[in-house]
Design a protein around this motif. Structure first.
Motif, short mmCIF file in Angstrom:
data_model
loop_
_atom_site.label_atom_id
_atom_site.label_comp_id
_atom_site.label_asym_id
_atom_site.label_seq_id
_atom_site.Cartn_x
_atom_site.Cartn_y
_atom_site.Cartn_z
N ARG A 29 0.78 -1.24 0.00
CA ARG A 29 0.00 0.00 0.00
C ARG A 29 0.81 1.28 0.00
O ARG A 29 0.36 2.30 -0.52
CB ARG A 29 -0.90 0.04 1.25
CG ARG A 29 -1.91 -1.06 1.35
CD ARG A 29 -2.75 -0.92 2.63
NE ARG A 29 -1.92 -0.93 3.83
CZ ARG A 29 -1.48 -2.04 4.42
NH1 ARG A 29 -1.77 -3.23 3.91
NH2 ARG A 29 -0.75 -1.98 5.52
N CYS A 30 1.99 1.25 0.59
CA CYS A 30 2.66 2.52 0.94
C CYS A 30 3.77 2.98 -0.01
O CYS A 30 3.87 4.17 -0.28
CB CYS A 30 3.20 2.43 2.35
SG CYS A 30 1.90 2.26 3.60
N PRO A 31 4.68 2.12 -0.49
CA PRO A 31 5.77 2.61 -1.34
C PRO A 31 5.36 2.69 -2.81
O PRO A 31 4.79 1.75 -3.36
CB PRO A 31 6.86 1.56 -1.13
CG PRO A 31 6.16 0.31 -0.76
CD PRO A 31 4.87 0.71 -0.11
N TRP A 32 5.69 3.83 -3.42
CA TRP A 32 5.38 4.07 -4.83
C TRP A 32 6.61 4.67 -5.49
O TRP A 32 7.16 5.67 -5.02
CB TRP A 32 4.17 5.00 -4.98
CG TRP A 32 2.94 4.38 -4.41
CD1 TRP A 32 2.50 4.47 -3.11
CD2 TRP A 32 2.03 3.53 -5.10
NE1 TRP A 32 1.35 3.72 -2.94
CE2 TRP A 32 1.04 3.14 -4.14
CE3 TRP A 32 1.93 3.08 -6.41
CZ2 TRP A 32 -0.02 2.31 -4.49
CZ3 TRP A 32 0.87 2.25 -6.73
CH2 TRP A 32 -0.08 1.88 -5.78
N GLY A 36 13.53 7.12 -12.79
CA GLY A 36 13.80 8.41 -13.40
C GLY A 36 12.82 9.50 -13.01
O GLY A 36 12.90 10.62 -13.52
N VAL A 37 11.92 9.20 -12.07
CA VAL A 37 10.88 10.17 -11.68
C VAL A 37 10.94 10.47 -10.19
O VAL A 37 11.12 11.62 -9.78
CB VAL A 37 9.49 9.66 -12.07
CG1 VAL A 37 8.39 10.59 -11.54
CG2 VAL A 37 9.38 9.55 -13.59
N GLY A 38 10.76 9.46 -9.34
CA GLY A 38 10.77 9.72 -7.91
C GLY A 38 10.33 8.53 -7.10
O GLY A 38 9.99 7.46 -7.63
N ALA A 39 10.34 8.72 -5.78
CA ALA A 39 9.90 7.72 -4.82
C ALA A 39 9.01 8.41 -3.79
O ALA A 39 9.31 9.52 -3.35
CB ALA A 39 11.09 7.05 -4.14
N PRO A 52 0.72 7.49 -6.71
CA PRO A 52 0.68 7.77 -8.15
C PRO A 52 0.39 9.23 -8.48
O PRO A 52 0.89 9.75 -9.49
CB PRO A 52 -0.45 6.85 -8.65
CG PRO A 52 -0.51 5.75 -7.66
CD PRO A 52 -0.17 6.36 -6.35
N GLN A 53 -0.41 9.90 -7.66
CA GLN A 53 -0.70 11.31 -7.93
C GLN A 53 0.56 12.17 -7.83
O GLN A 53 0.81 13.03 -8.67
CB GLN A 53 -1.77 11.81 -6.96
CG GLN A 53 -3.16 11.27 -7.25
CD GLN A 53 -4.16 11.62 -6.17
OE1 GLN A 53 -3.93 12.50 -5.34
NE2 GLN A 53 -5.30 10.93 -6.16
#
Length: 224
Positions: A29-32, A36-39, A52-53
């Motif tokens: 549920r928690c890590p996204w 090349g974009v982010g964490a 995702p937002q």
């Protein structure tokens, strides 16, 4: 109920999240993350959609702080949320709502943010950033060192039962995605053990995906 660290490796550009919780399957549920974009770690009465937002705004080249602010401004239950972010340039941001559970805290460091709620003390989070910054080696080692430092400083107010480690690099899928969904004791130690087992095989799995003709033996019957 949760403590975590998001971080970036300045040498490789890898992005990662390590997290642990008293709840089951925190890694679901928690890590996204997006290469090349982010964490992002979205925690404390978790709304998974926030991950995702935020990543969507980071993908539009919005800096971490602005991306998080935009997403949280539109979230009606923001005072119940805790979110941390590191972008592909190593810029960081964090948000902890007024209704975050128990003792909560967040600390930003060099290309990392540690945060948690229902903590034994603020020292838990304050121990994580220096551990991340001072540990040599791969990003995964540094993230896990921060988690171990949090435990040594007291961890959560109650026992933790799940943990996860996720890292992205140059390919569009996670190069590390390890989870302990439930353990009666020491899920972070079990997660560290999984990483030590997976670490020598990680490059082989990348090679198999990118160039099957160069793949090493699978070590199963019928494979020559």
């Amino acid at each position: 109920m949760t403590f975590s660290i998001v971080g970036r490796c300045a040498r490789t550009g890898q992005l990662g999240v390590a997290i642990s919780s008293s709840s089951i399957a925190v890694g679901a549920r928690c890590p996204w993350l997006e290469a090349g974009v982010g964490a992002v770690s979205t925690q404390n009465i978790t709304l998974p959609a926030l991950g995702p937002q935020v990543l969507g705004r980071l993908a539009e080249q919005t800096p971490a702080e602005a991306a998080l602010a935009q997403v949280m401004a539109a979230e009606p239950w923001r005072e119940h949320r805790q979110v941390t972010v590191v972008d592909a340039q190593g810029r960081t941001a964090h948000f902890s709502g007024r209704e975050a559970l128990g003792l909560h805290h967040a600390v930003a460091g060099a290309q990392c943010v540690a945060a948690g709620n229902l903590l034994a003390s603020p020292a838990v989070i304050e121990a994580m950033v220096p551990a991340f910054e001072s540990t040599p080696g791969p990003l995964a080692d540094r993230l896990l060192a921060a988690m171990q430092a949090a435990l040594a400083a007291g961890g959560e107010a109650g026992p933790v039962h799940s943990a996860a480690l996720k890292v992205v690099g140059e390919v569009p899928w996670p190069i590390i995605d390890l989870r302990v969904d439930w353990a009666e004791a020491d899920p972070i130690g079990q997660l560290a053990g999984l990483w030590q087992a997976y670490r020598p095989q990680m490059q082989d799995y990348l090679t198999r995906a990118l160039d099957p003709t160069a793949a090493p033996s699978y070590g199963v019957p019928g494979d020559e």
